[in-house]
Scaffold this active site. Structure first.
Site, short mmCIF file in Angstrom:
data_model
loop_
_atom_site.label_atom_id
_atom_site.label_comp_id
_atom_site.label_asym_id
_atom_site.label_seq_id
_atom_site.Cartn_x
_atom_site.Cartn_y
_atom_site.Cartn_z
N LEU A 40 0.90 -1.67 0.00
CA LEU A 40 -0.10 -0.18 -0.07
C LEU A 40 0.97 1.51 0.01
O LEU A 40 1.78 1.57 0.80
CB LEU A 40 -1.12 0.36 1.09
CG LEU A 40 -1.36 1.22 1.49
CD1 LEU A 40 -3.06 0.92 2.18
CD2 LEU A 40 -1.14 2.59 1.92
N ASN A 42 0.67 5.45 0.39
CA ASN A 42 -0.46 6.35 0.32
C ASN A 42 0.72 7.70 0.39
O ASN A 42 1.01 8.04 -0.68
CB ASN A 42 -1.37 6.88 1.86
CG ASN A 42 0.01 6.28 3.19
OD1 ASN A 42 0.08 5.13 3.31
ND2 ASN A 42 -0.39 7.61 4.20
N ASP A 43 0.92 8.51 1.27
CA ASP A 43 1.32 10.36 0.92
C ASP A 43 3.05 9.79 0.40
O ASP A 43 3.63 9.29 0.56
CB ASP A 43 1.43 11.73 2.33
CG ASP A 43 0.27 10.53 3.09
OD1 ASP A 43 -0.91 9.98 3.34
OD2 ASP A 43 0.92 11.72 4.42
N ARG A 161 2.04 15.57 13.98
CA ARG A 161 3.24 14.91 12.86
C ARG A 161 2.83 15.46 11.93
O ARG A 161 2.99 16.29 11.91
CB ARG A 161 2.33 13.05 12.70
CG ARG A 161 0.76 13.54 12.14
CD ARG A 161 0.46 11.71 12.12
NE ARG A 161 -1.09 11.90 11.45
CZ ARG A 161 -2.29 11.92 12.23
NH1 ARG A 161 -1.27 11.31 13.03
NH2 ARG A 161 -3.24 11.58 12.23
N ASP A 162 3.84 14.70 10.39
CA ASP A 162 4.14 15.09 9.04
C ASP A 162 4.79 16.73 9.37
O ASP A 162 4.50 17.76 8.62
CB ASP A 162 2.75 15.77 8.79
CG ASP A 162 1.94 14.34 8.45
OD1 ASP A 162 2.16 13.21 8.93
OD2 ASP A 162 0.49 14.45 8.63
C1 FRU Z 1 -2.25 11.01 5.69
C2 FRU Z 1 -1.42 10.18 7.07
C3 FRU Z 1 -0.81 11.47 7.92
C4 FRU Z 1 0.42 10.37 8.89
C5 FRU Z 1 0.21 9.18 7.37
C6 FRU Z 1 0.66 7.39 7.91
O1 FRU Z 1 -2.32 10.28 5.26
O2 FRU Z 1 -2.35 9.94 7.88
O3 FRU Z 1 -1.38 12.62 8.70
O4 FRU Z 1 1.73 10.75 8.84
O5 FRU Z 1 -1.00 8.92 6.60
O6 FRU Z 1 0.94 7.01 6.54
#
Ligand code: FRU
Length: 485
Positions: A40, A42-43, A161-162
């Site tokens: 998978l 994601n970001d 986070r992030d």
């Molecule tokens: C956004 C998120 C971020 C986090 C990441 C974890 O999609 O929830 O806030 O760092 O994905 O995969």
């Protein structure tokens, strides 16, 4: 490399060996979008330009096709058009990241690439802990972890986070997505002189002070344009309002001005960046030419995620194509980066096609998969474009509105997203094997969607409700991968 890291990398290697061929055989596998080899995605993370190459990292769970302890996958490119897959950049192997090396960013300093990311931990009591961590590289491929550089300040939950870092003047700045102890989404600011020691400056937006609301603001990014500053956020917990905020989570921006001394971002209203179905957690970078480039996760953690047909082939999700941003009169415009033209292979065009009210016309000549279509509307009237009998773009000329529909994966019903556009002059459409990205009027609006048509159906059908005339310029797009890991 510690034992834990070795063990995790071996497990990933074995899983890639077992499933990669199957993933590659998926008819819905995308051709010119960045994908996880398996597992998978994601970001997008750590978008940067270092030693002559663009670096795009991504949140990756290579061990399952679901969310879990994320790794940082890595692609690099000389030109934003063709990419090579690099070795895994971050493995969640240390105590401070054991449940995931979560999202973050990259900056270049002193000939090194610095990655900032969130170490996500579920402790033995089942509670979440969060650490903002640093990893540094000399070659842009191998990273040395420096561990946490920021721990959770007072006044916030562990939904903190992030980190997104950028340089303003001589000072490094970092925005972080947060949830206050009262349960409100917020963005906080830190500054640093050396990238190692960070000073907490305060909450710059959110925390119940904004009309927008929401319980958590993820993935902030602060962009500086000549016209002003733009804060990107991905807020969670926003209620749908007429045609807005239709997805489970939103991604958008507020224009304004960041005042570092008072730690305030004074700003206008929130606008969504993309009005389609699958767009979340965008991140940007500024390249050598000063262009602001955006990439997002072309997906969403919603109730349709478990029904993606690609799960049978051991992969799920992709990144959007890179888009160049412009801030014009307070509006963020998005256009596909120019370099994508390098992927163009066969071309096909139809000039000044006229359709009378009620007429149907099938666009034929080059199939439909992995295509770019530029449709110039020469005489406007209401019309629709049906894509592979699975998605449809509809333009209502009287109401000044464009609607995108597709079939839901869970219950088969039709769902729609709408934007108000007084006059559609140009539709720039990127079609991949199971995705579409529609840019209207040179980036005034963008609608992005995954969709899963019958594999053998390659029809594009124009249907006019009124007299219309348009020209179509179409290209087949080549694969964007030049080297596999
Ligand atoms: C956004 C998120 C971020 C986090 C990441 C974890 O999609 O929830 O806030 O760092 O994905 O995969």
């Amino acid at each position: 490399m510690n034992e834990n890291e070795k063990r995790l990398l071996t497990a990933v290697e074995e899983r890639i060996q077992s499933f990669h061929q199957k993933a590659e055989a998926d008819p819905y596998r995308l051709n010119y979008h960045l994908l996880p080899p398996i597992g998978l995605l994601n970001d997008p993370n750590g978008l940067s330009f270092f030693k002559g190459r663009y670096h795009f990292f991504y949140q990756w769970n290579p061990l399952e096709e679901s969310h879990g302890a994320k790794f940082w996958g890595h692609y690099s490119s000389e030109d934003l058009a063709t990419w090579r897959h690099e070795p895994i950049a971050l493995v969640p192997s240390e105590w401070y990241e054991r449940n995931g090396c979560y999202s973050g960013s990259a900056v270049v300093s002193d000939d090194h690439l610095f990655l900032f990311y969130t170490g996500n931990v579920k402790n033995d009591a089942g509670e979440r802990e969060t650490y903002q961590c640093l990893a540094v590289s000399e070659d842009g491929v191998h990273f040395e972890k420096k561990g946490p550089v920021i721990t959770l300040p007072e006044g916030f939950t562990a939904h903190f986070r992030d980190p997104k870092v950028w340089k303003r003047g001589a000072t490094w700045h970092m925005v972080i997505g947060a949830q206050t102890s009262e349960g409100a989404g917020a963005v906080v600011l830190y500054t640093s002189d050396d990238l190692y020691r960070w000073n907490y400056k305060g909450i710059i937006a959110g925390a119940g002070r904004d009309a927008l609301g929401g319980y958590m603001w993820e993935c902030p990014d602060l962009l500086e344009f000549d016209e002003g500053d733009v804060l990107l956020i991905s807020p969670q917990g926003i209620e749908p309002e007429e045609d807005r905020y239709q997805n489970l989570f939103q991604s958008g921006y507020m224009t304004g001005a960041l005042d570092v001394d008072s730690s305030r971002f004074s700003h206008g209203d929130f606008s969504e960046l993309d009005k389609g179905f699958d767009f979340y957690a965008p991140q940007t970078m500024t390249d050598e030419a000063g262009r602001r480039i955006l990439v997002a996760w072309m997906g969403m953690t919603d109730s349709q995620e478990p029904y993606h047909p690609t799960l049978n082939y051991h992969w799920i999700h992709a990144l959007t194509i890179p888009r160049e941003l412009e801030l014009k009169d307070g509006v963020v415009l998005q256009r596909p980066v120019n370099e994508l033209k390098k992927l163009r292979a066969g071309a096909f065009s139809v000039r000044s096609k006229e359709l009378l009210a009620g007429e149907k016309w099938k666009f034929e000549g080059m199939g439909v998969e992995s295509k770019e279509l530029i449709i110039d509307v020469l005489k406007a009237g209401s019309f629709s474009i049906r894509l592979r009998n699975e998605a449809e773009i509809h333009y209502d000329c009287q109401k000044g509105r464009v609607t995108l529909t597709r079939r839901r994966l869970d219950d088969g019903s039709t769902e729609r997203r709408r934007v108000d556009v007084s006059r559609v002059q140009k539709l720039h459409l990127f079609l991949d094997h199971s995705s579409l990205e529609l840019f209207l009027n040179d980036g005034e609006h963008v609608l992005t969607a995954r969709y899963f048509p019958r594999v053998s159906d390659d029809s594009i059908i124009f249907h006019s409700k009124e007299n219309v005339m348009f020209s179509v310029e179409a290209y087949t797009l080549r694969s964007n991968l030049n080297v596999h890991s």
